[in-house]
Design a protein around this motif. Sequence first.
Motif, mmCIF file in Angstrom:
data_model
loop_
_atom_site.group_PDB
_atom_site.id
_atom_site.type_symbol
_atom_site.label_atom_id
_atom_site.label_comp_id
_atom_site.label_asym_id
_atom_site.label_seq_id
_atom_site.Cartn_x
_atom_site.Cartn_y
_atom_site.Cartn_z
ATOM 1 N N THR A 19 0.893 -1.136 -0.058
ATOM 2 C CA THR A 19 0.022 -0.193 -0.113
ATOM 3 C C THR A 19 0.823 1.232 -0.069
ATOM 4 O OG1 THR A 19 -1.717 1.089 1.218
ATOM 5 C CG2 THR A 19 -0.162 -0.156 2.535
ATOM 6 N N GLY A 20 0.249 2.269 -0.485
ATOM 7 C CA GLY A 20 1.069 3.470 -0.686
ATOM 8 C C GLY A 20 1.312 4.206 0.869
ATOM 9 N N VAL A 21 0.325 3.918 1.570
ATOM 10 C CA VAL A 21 0.561 4.609 2.971
ATOM 11 C C VAL A 21 1.090 3.624 3.817
ATOM 12 C CG1 VAL A 21 -0.619 5.680 4.935
ATOM 13 C CG2 VAL A 21 -1.499 6.216 2.624
ATOM 14 N N ARG A 22 2.113 3.893 4.488
ATOM 15 C CA ARG A 22 2.886 3.000 5.407
ATOM 16 C C ARG A 22 2.402 3.185 6.843
ATOM 17 N NH1 ARG A 22 6.574 -0.331 2.676
ATOM 18 N NH2 ARG A 22 5.481 -0.305 0.657
ATOM 19 N N ALA A 23 2.110 4.620 7.333
ATOM 20 C CA ALA A 23 1.860 4.920 8.591
ATOM 21 C C ALA A 23 0.883 6.299 8.844
ATOM 22 C CB ALA A 23 3.204 5.133 9.558
ATOM 23 N N TYR A 24 0.379 6.378 9.796
ATOM 24 C CA TYR A 24 -0.441 7.513 9.739
ATOM 25 C C TYR A 24 -0.203 8.098 11.595
ATOM 26 C CZ TYR A 24 -3.817 4.638 12.274
ATOM 27 O OH TYR A 24 -4.549 3.994 13.321
ATOM 28 N N ALA A 25 -0.667 9.511 11.476
ATOM 29 C CA ALA A 25 -0.501 9.829 12.828
ATOM 30 C C ALA A 25 -1.969 11.056 12.963
ATOM 31 C CB ALA A 25 0.610 10.759 13.316
ATOM 32 N N LEU A 26 -2.614 10.714 13.912
ATOM 33 C CA LEU A 26 -3.926 11.251 14.350
ATOM 34 C C LEU A 26 -3.422 12.540 14.902
ATOM 35 C CD1 LEU A 26 -6.504 8.456 14.951
ATOM 36 C CD2 LEU A 26 -6.130 9.596 12.751
ATOM 37 N N LEU A 27 -4.172 13.759 14.603
ATOM 38 C CA LEU A 27 -3.830 15.012 15.329
ATOM 39 C C LEU A 27 -5.137 15.567 15.324
ATOM 40 C CD1 LEU A 27 -1.029 15.659 12.887
ATOM 41 C CD2 LEU A 27 -0.702 16.237 15.454
ATOM 42 N N PRO A 28 -5.314 16.248 16.275
ATOM 43 C CA PRO A 28 -6.829 17.274 16.534
ATOM 44 C C PRO A 28 -6.997 17.977 14.900
ATOM 45 C CG PRO A 28 -5.554 17.624 18.483
ATOM 46 C CD PRO A 28 -4.494 16.927 17.397
ATOM 47 N N GLU A 29 -8.243 17.692 14.459
ATOM 48 C CA GLU A 29 -8.365 18.186 12.994
ATOM 49 C C GLU A 29 -7.371 18.139 11.855
ATOM 50 O OE1 GLU A 29 -11.516 20.787 12.587
ATOM 51 O OE2 GLU A 29 -11.944 20.592 14.618
ATOM 52 N N ALA A 32 -1.570 12.948 9.568
ATOM 53 C CA ALA A 32 -0.254 13.027 8.597
ATOM 54 C C ALA A 32 -0.119 11.668 8.271
ATOM 55 C CB ALA A 32 0.821 13.260 9.782
ATOM 56 N N LEU A 33 0.248 11.628 6.955
ATOM 57 C CA LEU A 33 0.454 10.214 6.392
ATOM 58 C C LEU A 33 2.057 10.226 5.906
ATOM 59 C CD1 LEU A 33 -2.647 10.097 4.201
ATOM 60 C CD2 LEU A 33 -2.338 9.238 6.522
ATOM 61 N N LYS A 34 2.573 9.053 6.247
ATOM 62 C CA LYS A 34 4.009 8.658 5.757
ATOM 63 C C LYS A 34 3.561 7.187 4.710
ATOM 64 C CE LYS A 34 6.982 8.217 9.090
ATOM 65 N NZ LYS A 34 7.630 7.594 10.224
ATOM 66 N N PHE A 35 4.400 7.848 3.506
ATOM 67 C CA PHE A 35 4.202 6.915 2.376
ATOM 68 C C PHE A 35 5.181 6.288 2.238
ATOM 69 C CE2 PHE A 35 1.239 10.537 1.696
ATOM 70 C CZ PHE A 35 0.028 9.768 1.200
ATOM 71 N N SER A 36 5.083 5.170 1.244
ATOM 72 C CA SER A 36 6.148 4.127 0.848
ATOM 73 C C SER A 36 7.331 4.638 0.507
ATOM 74 C CB SER A 36 5.714 3.117 0.005
ATOM 75 O OG SER A 36 5.222 3.814 -1.283
ATOM 76 N N ASP A 37 7.601 5.988 0.090
ATOM 77 C CA ASP A 37 8.535 6.626 -0.412
ATOM 78 C C ASP A 37 9.431 7.491 0.634
ATOM 79 O OD1 ASP A 37 7.145 8.852 -0.463
ATOM 80 O OD2 ASP A 37 7.405 9.263 -2.378
ATOM 81 N N GLY A 38 8.768 7.307 1.792
ATOM 82 C CA GLY A 38 9.491 8.064 2.767
ATOM 83 C C GLY A 38 8.971 9.489 3.069
ATOM 84 N N GLY A 80 0.810 20.399 3.766
ATOM 85 C CA GLY A 80 2.244 20.891 3.756
ATOM 86 C C GLY A 80 3.001 19.273 3.701
ATOM 87 N N ARG A 81 4.056 19.505 3.067
ATOM 88 C CA ARG A 81 4.906 18.293 3.051
ATOM 89 C C ARG A 81 5.995 18.300 4.260
ATOM 90 N NH1 ARG A 81 8.403 15.355 -1.671
ATOM 91 N NH2 ARG A 81 9.482 14.001 -0.169
ATOM 92 N N VAL A 82 6.051 17.442 5.089
ATOM 93 C CA VAL A 82 6.884 17.640 6.172
ATOM 94 C C VAL A 82 8.047 17.001 6.177
ATOM 95 C CG1 VAL A 82 6.689 17.172 8.844
ATOM 96 C CG2 VAL A 82 4.518 17.622 7.615
ATOM 97 N N ALA A 83 8.227 15.782 5.576
ATOM 98 C CA ALA A 83 9.268 15.312 5.225
ATOM 99 C C ALA A 83 9.496 14.852 3.774
ATOM 100 C CB ALA A 83 9.747 14.059 6.180
#
Length: 83
Positions: A19-29, A32-38, A80-83
């Motif tokens: 899958t393209g999404v490897r991890a997620y982080a829930l924040l209020p409202e 954040a998604l971390k994708f397979s390309d980092g 925004g892109r974080v990393a």
Amino acid sequence: MHLNGVQVAWQKYGAGRDTGVRAYALLPEAIALKFSDGSVYLYDAVAPGRVHVRAMQRLAERGSGLTTYVNQFVRERYAGRVA
């Protein structure tokens, strides 16, 4: 990792599936998604909007459908892109 001054806890996504999404982080409202390309992207109430963020949060917690949802409805509308 800190996002918007908040320490985030990453949750694995996909459980070994290809899958393209490897991890997620829930924040209020926001989510954040971390994708397979980092790459890491933040989605919030402004971009792509609350309705999409809530849907993405539900799919992330459910463990399926998130990558498809991003590809079909969100695409490049991120805060925004974080990393």
